[in-house]
Scaffold this active site. Sequence first.
Site, short mmCIF file in Angstrom:
data_model
loop_
_atom_site.label_atom_id
_atom_site.label_comp_id
_atom_site.label_asym_id
_atom_site.label_seq_id
_atom_site.Cartn_x
_atom_site.Cartn_y
_atom_site.Cartn_z
N GLY A 147 39.39 22.40 39.66
CA GLY A 147 40.59 22.97 40.27
C GLY A 147 40.97 24.31 39.68
N CYS A 256 32.27 29.25 34.18
CA CYS A 256 31.75 28.14 35.02
C CYS A 256 31.32 28.70 36.37
CB CYS A 256 32.81 27.08 35.25
SG CYS A 256 33.57 26.44 33.77
N GLU A 381 33.55 30.60 45.66
CA GLU A 381 32.90 31.13 44.44
C GLU A 381 32.99 32.64 44.38
OE1 GLU A 381 31.65 29.41 42.03
OE2 GLU A 381 31.06 27.46 42.83
N PHE A 401 40.10 46.32 41.89
CA PHE A 401 40.76 45.10 42.38
C PHE A 401 42.26 45.28 42.52
CE2 PHE A 401 37.08 43.33 40.09
CZ PHE A 401 36.55 42.57 41.09
P1 TGC Z 1 39.00 39.95 34.13
O1 TGC Z 1 40.01 40.67 33.28
O2 TGC Z 1 37.92 40.73 34.79
O3 TGC Z 1 38.29 38.81 33.25
C1 TGC Z 1 39.02 37.93 32.45
C2 TGC Z 1 38.10 37.46 31.33
O4 TGC Z 1 36.99 36.75 31.90
C3 TGC Z 1 35.75 37.41 31.60
N1 TGC Z 1 34.93 37.29 32.83
C4 TGC Z 1 33.90 36.45 32.93
N2 TGC Z 1 33.33 35.63 32.05
C5 TGC Z 1 32.28 34.89 32.47
N3 TGC Z 1 31.79 34.94 33.74
C6 TGC Z 1 32.36 35.76 34.65
N4 TGC Z 1 31.89 35.78 35.91
C7 TGC Z 1 33.45 36.57 34.27
N5 TGC Z 1 34.24 37.47 34.91
C8 TGC Z 1 35.12 37.92 34.01
C9 TGC Z 1 36.12 38.83 31.27
O5 TGC Z 1 35.16 39.42 30.45
C10 TGC Z 1 37.46 38.62 30.56
O6 TGC Z 1 37.16 38.12 29.27
P2 TGC Z 1 38.13 38.47 28.01
O7 TGC Z 1 37.40 37.93 26.83
O8 TGC Z 1 38.26 39.97 28.00
O9 TGC Z 1 39.42 37.78 28.28
O10 TGC Z 1 39.82 39.08 35.18
P3 TGC Z 1 40.63 39.50 36.48
O11 TGC Z 1 41.90 38.72 36.48
O12 TGC Z 1 40.74 41.00 36.57
O13 TGC Z 1 39.74 38.93 37.68
C11 TGC Z 1 38.52 39.45 38.00
C12 TGC Z 1 37.96 38.79 39.29
C13 TGC Z 1 38.76 39.20 40.50
C14 TGC Z 1 36.53 39.28 39.43
C15 TGC Z 1 37.97 37.25 39.15
O14 TGC Z 1 39.24 36.74 39.10
C16 TGC Z 1 37.20 36.56 40.23
O15 TGC Z 1 36.01 36.35 40.10
N6 TGC Z 1 37.88 36.12 41.37
C17 TGC Z 1 37.25 35.28 42.37
C18 TGC Z 1 37.80 33.87 42.23
C19 TGC Z 1 36.75 32.83 42.53
O16 TGC Z 1 35.55 33.10 42.52
N7 TGC Z 1 37.17 31.61 42.71
C20 TGC Z 1 36.28 30.54 42.91
C21 TGC Z 1 37.00 29.21 42.81
S1 TGC Z 1 35.91 27.84 42.54
C22 TGC Z 1 35.08 27.67 43.97
O17 TGC Z 1 35.14 28.42 44.88
C23 TGC Z 1 34.20 26.51 43.99
S2 TGC Z 1 33.37 26.29 45.45
C24 TGC Z 1 32.46 25.02 44.94
C25 TGC Z 1 31.42 24.54 45.89
O18 TGC Z 1 31.78 23.69 46.78
O19 TGC Z 1 30.21 24.88 45.67
P1 FAD Z 2 42.10 35.36 49.52
O1 FAD Z 2 41.95 35.57 48.05
O2 FAD Z 2 43.47 35.29 50.08
O3 FAD Z 2 41.28 36.51 50.27
C1 FAD Z 2 41.45 36.79 51.65
C2 FAD Z 2 40.68 38.09 51.94
O4 FAD Z 2 41.23 39.16 51.16
C3 FAD Z 2 39.20 37.99 51.57
O5 FAD Z 2 38.42 38.67 52.51
C4 FAD Z 2 39.13 38.74 50.25
O6 FAD Z 2 37.84 39.31 50.00
C5 FAD Z 2 40.18 39.80 50.43
N1 FAD Z 2 40.70 40.30 49.16
C6 FAD Z 2 41.39 39.60 48.21
N2 FAD Z 2 41.65 40.40 47.16
C7 FAD Z 2 41.10 41.61 47.43
C8 FAD Z 2 41.00 42.84 46.72
N3 FAD Z 2 41.51 43.00 45.49
N4 FAD Z 2 40.36 43.87 47.33
C9 FAD Z 2 39.83 43.73 48.55
N5 FAD Z 2 39.85 42.59 49.26
C10 FAD Z 2 40.49 41.54 48.71
N6 FAD Z 2 38.21 26.58 44.81
C11 FAD Z 2 38.22 25.83 43.68
O7 FAD Z 2 38.91 26.14 42.72
N7 FAD Z 2 37.45 24.71 43.60
C12 FAD Z 2 36.66 24.28 44.61
O8 FAD Z 2 35.96 23.26 44.49
C13 FAD Z 2 36.65 25.04 45.83
N8 FAD Z 2 35.94 24.60 46.91
C14 FAD Z 2 36.09 25.25 48.11
C15 FAD Z 2 35.54 24.67 49.26
C16 FAD Z 2 35.74 25.28 50.51
C17 FAD Z 2 35.22 24.62 51.74
C18 FAD Z 2 36.45 26.51 50.58
C19 FAD Z 2 36.67 27.19 51.90
C20 FAD Z 2 36.99 27.07 49.45
C21 FAD Z 2 36.83 26.44 48.21
N9 FAD Z 2 37.46 26.95 47.06
C22 FAD Z 2 37.45 26.21 45.88
C23 FAD Z 2 38.33 28.11 47.16
C24 FAD Z 2 37.59 29.44 47.22
O9 FAD Z 2 37.05 29.80 45.99
C25 FAD Z 2 38.59 30.48 47.74
O10 FAD Z 2 38.76 30.22 49.14
C26 FAD Z 2 38.11 31.90 47.52
O11 FAD Z 2 38.07 32.21 46.16
C27 FAD Z 2 38.98 32.94 48.27
O12 FAD Z 2 40.34 32.69 48.07
P2 FAD Z 2 41.34 32.62 49.36
O13 FAD Z 2 40.75 31.69 50.32
O14 FAD Z 2 42.68 32.34 48.81
O15 FAD Z 2 41.27 34.08 49.97
#
Ligand code: TGC
Ligand code: FAD
Length: 402
Positions: A147, A256, A381, A401
Amino acid sequence: MNKTTTTKSAAKVDRYQAHDYYLMDELLSEDHILARDAVRDWVKQEVSPIIEEHYENGTCPQHLFKGLAEIGAFGPSLPTKYGCGGMDEIAYGVIMQELERCDSGLRSMASVQGSLVMYPIYKFGSEEQRMKYLPKLASGEFIGCFGLTEPDHGSNPAGMITNIKDDGDAYILNGAKMWITNSPVADIAVVWAKDEEGIIRGVIVEKDMPGFSAPEIHGKLSLRASITGELVFEDVRVPKENVLPGVQGLKGPLSCLSKARYGIAWGAIGAALDCYDSALRYSKEREQFGKPIAGFQLTQKKLAEMITEITKAQLLTWRLGSLANEGRATPAQISMAKRNNVHMALEIAREARQIHGGMGITNEYPIMRHMMNLETVLTYEGTHDIHLLITGMDVTGLNAFK
Ligand code: TGC
Ligand code: FAD
């Protein structure tokens, strides 16, 4: 001749043939091939015949968790001491590729369990936490979820409002998480929350803790064979021993994600290969204007470009895997591969759909299912654009960002 009617739930024969244009198999070890082939055989026998039906019905084939455990899909690169595979990162990659060749939701079941639940417990957990949870997760006795995302904080998890407050020997957890794969069926959730100083901490929440619920999210038109839900915490009392002691801050969950994004980079190639394989076979069998459509230049252009893009992605991912084995793969390199390969797979699904003509929109072929799934994979992701911005920041040193 084409069938003119589609079947609602008939078991499908899996005709997939692997494609290896640049002889990448020669780069794999015997162990990689054994692991890969075991997954390939299991998928053909146990999953391909039922996946379409689950997708159509929007049901998660939960009985497959045990099978996934048996083929070593949960934590393949974590140590054997905890019941895991003890293999390398390339083995992990080829396993994810074979799973997503069948369905992105199947790969999700494995990548959440292995990379987003077992990995943080292994990497940031105490030895007691590892021994308590990892063997049960590796064997499929426990299902886990991760989560991070909240209703108002998706791409920007640093803004999360889920929080823990000190209460003697426990923390009181409040907040909500959204879009959580596996949450309605999970025994435990690795949850990221802010403490009273605003520092992000990881906590292990167990399903029977009072105040914790995980309602299912309905209405998904993508990843329909994977179950998705919310996590709701109303004054959940989480013992302090359930806090992951080894990490503080956003780098915990983000590391992760690096592990899981790496698996997706491999996995997406699997979905692309399945679409290409189906399109190649169909184009050789389907005749129009007196010859197979594979004989027309425009069809060949599509097929040639598909296998070129797949091969480029395979090479990119192979190199990423070698770097990961040496502990040198950077988060930005992983972002590049996740973004490129998922986009590549989605484009291939669209081209493959065209080659199948009208049949391409039916459930006779896996194309639309892959295409719809890949729309999720493009977003979770880290979205396609977020990964572009990660690459942009890496090469310029400037953060676009915020
Ligand atoms: P930022 O200041 O860049 O970083 C904070 C700290 O984290 C470190 N870091 C990382 N470390 C390991 N791996 C990475 N990929 C890392 N990216 C950054 C960084 O060095 C820093 O470390 P420290 O020691 O200086 O504190 O953080 P930010 O707040 O500016 O955010 C950057 C951004 C936008 C790239 C990040 O928040 C991001 O990746 N956003 C996307 C969120 C996302 O991917 N959510 C996924 C949710 S889980 C999911 O979707 C599961 S789907 C599962 C499935 O069904 O397969
Ligand atoms: P938003 O962040 O609201 O983004 C909407 C749009 O705005 C996107 O096109 C994005 O690229 C754009 N945008 C956002 N910020 C910027 C920026 N700075 N500059 C330019 N464009 C930007 N999450 C978990 O934690 N655990 C899970 O197991 C997990 N499983 C998932 C399973 C499914 C089926 C789905 C659909 C999602 C899952 N997620 C999970 C959540 C997923 O990681 C998020 O949907 C994803 O990170 C995007 O967040 P959001 O949907 O809130 O979109």
